[in-house]
Every structure is written in C-alpha cells, then in structure tokens.
Design an enzyme around this catalytic site. Structure first.
Site, mmCIF file in Angstrom:
data_model
loop_
_atom_site.group_PDB
_atom_site.id
_atom_site.type_symbol
_atom_site.label_atom_id
_atom_site.label_comp_id
_atom_site.label_asym_id
_atom_site.label_seq_id
_atom_site.Cartn_x
_atom_site.Cartn_y
_atom_site.Cartn_z
ATOM 1 N N LYS A 73 -25.143 -2.312 2.676
ATOM 2 C CA LYS A 73 -26.294 -1.390 2.148
ATOM 3 C C LYS A 73 -25.699 -0.470 1.087
ATOM 4 C CE LYS A 73 -28.992 -0.530 6.344
ATOM 5 N NZ LYS A 73 -28.726 -0.060 7.551
ATOM 6 N N ARG A 106 -9.441 -18.891 2.930
ATOM 7 C CA ARG A 106 -7.973 -18.348 3.218
ATOM 8 C C ARG A 106 -7.487 -18.628 4.392
ATOM 9 N NH1 ARG A 106 -10.825 -12.589 1.764
ATOM 10 N NH2 ARG A 106 -12.208 -13.770 3.284
ATOM 11 N N SER A 155 -11.788 -8.594 -0.614
ATOM 12 C CA SER A 155 -12.539 -7.308 -1.163
ATOM 13 C C SER A 155 -12.557 -6.207 -0.167
ATOM 14 C CB SER A 155 -13.807 -7.576 -1.610
ATOM 15 O OG SER A 155 -13.634 -8.674 -2.594
#
Ligand code: PNS
Length: 164
Positions: A41, A90, A128
């Site tokens: 969001k 990863r 991130s």
C-alpha cells in the site's frame, strides 16, 4: 537480438539487483528492467522514482533499459519482445514463490520462459525490505545499495522525520 525482461518492485533497487543486471548482460544483448506497480500500500518510492533510481544506478551499463509496467508480466514480455523473464534466487525460501510465479506465467502464456540467476554470496541476503528496515532504524545500510539509492533513502527518511 536476445532480450531478457527483469521484473520486480525494486523498492528500492539494491546491489543484489545490480549484480543480476550485470550478470544477465553477459548472456543477453539487452536487459530490460521492468518496474512493477508495487502491491504494497505504501511503497517507499513511487513508480517513477524507482525507475529513475534504477536508470541512474545503471547509467554506465549500455545493455540496460528501464521501463515501468502496470499489467500482466506475460503482456509486458510480448510488448518488449523479450525471450525470457529473469528472476533472482537468493535462498531456498525464495523458491516456492518463484516457482509458483514462473508456472502461472507459463500457464498464461506457454512460450513464457523464466530463468533464475543467483547473485554473488555477498549479496545473497540483501533484500529491499531489510534494507528499508535497517535504514529506518538508523543502521548502516549504505553498502547494500547503489550510492544514488542510499542518498534517496536518506532524503526520504529525513523528510519523514522532519529533518532537512
Ligand atoms: O520484486 P517482486 O515484488 O517480488 O516482483 C513481483 C512481480 C512484480 C514480478 C510480480 O508481482 C508480477 O509479475 N506482477 C505483475 C502482474 C502479474 O503478471 N501477476 C501475475 C504473476 S504470476
């Protein structure tokens, strides 16, 4: 010309992403980084900001093009005439989600091939979400992202915290 489409949220673009873009450049003539509208969001960076940060991070990589996309990935593949989708793996924990996406995309479009590449070990834990968390808690996050991204994160946090 062999083109691979590298889709993601890239909120923000990390050294792990950059690692993949460089590696993919050894196999493909063109790597198109396709920045998706974030399903979160409240992403830290808006779509255009994310795109601009990737462009700046890859400024010295002529094989890289950055685009924004809103619809289905399988449609972006056709639009950009890419031969494959690139995703980073990863750890084992990434695998289930990635397998599901790759098979859904293949089901939607049988010609849609997904290839996976692993970043260097040094970048294999960089995500991130974790970079944002470390930065928000004033940890040293700068060596996980390109310098231009680090500056942008600092500016965002300063603005949020009412600093200059
Ligand atoms: O970096 P992310 O958030 O893991 O990337 C996920 C992304 C953007 C690649 C995925 O959500 C996606 O492909 N979105 C586009 C919409 C779509 O095609 N959805 C069906 C995918 S199975």
């Amino acid at each position: 010309m062999k083109t691979v489409l590298y889709p993601g949220s890239f909120d923000p673009f990390t050294n792990g992403h950059l690692d993949l873009v460089v590696r993919a450049g050894l196999l493909f003539d063109q790597v198109i980084v396709a920045v998706a509208v974030n399903s979160e969001k409240t992403p830290m960076f808006m779509l255009e900001e994310r795109k601009e940060l990737i462009e700046k991070s890859c400024a010295d990589l002529p094989h890289v093009r950055v685009v924004a996309f809103r619809g289905l990935l399988v449609d972006a593949i056709v639009e950009y005439q890419a031969q494959a989708v690139l995703r980073g793996l990863r750890a084992f924990s990434d695998f289930e989600y990635e397998l599901q996406m790759a098979l859904m995309n293949r089901s939607l479009r049988p010609q849609c091939e997904t290839i996976f590449m692993m970043p260097t070990l040094n970048n294999s834990f960089v995500a991130s979400r974790l970079v944002k968390e470390v930065a928000a808690l004033h940890g040293d996050f700068r060596h996980y992202v390109p310098a231009v991204v680090a500056d942008a994160i600092e500016a965002k946090l300063a603005a949020k915290e009412g600093r200059k």
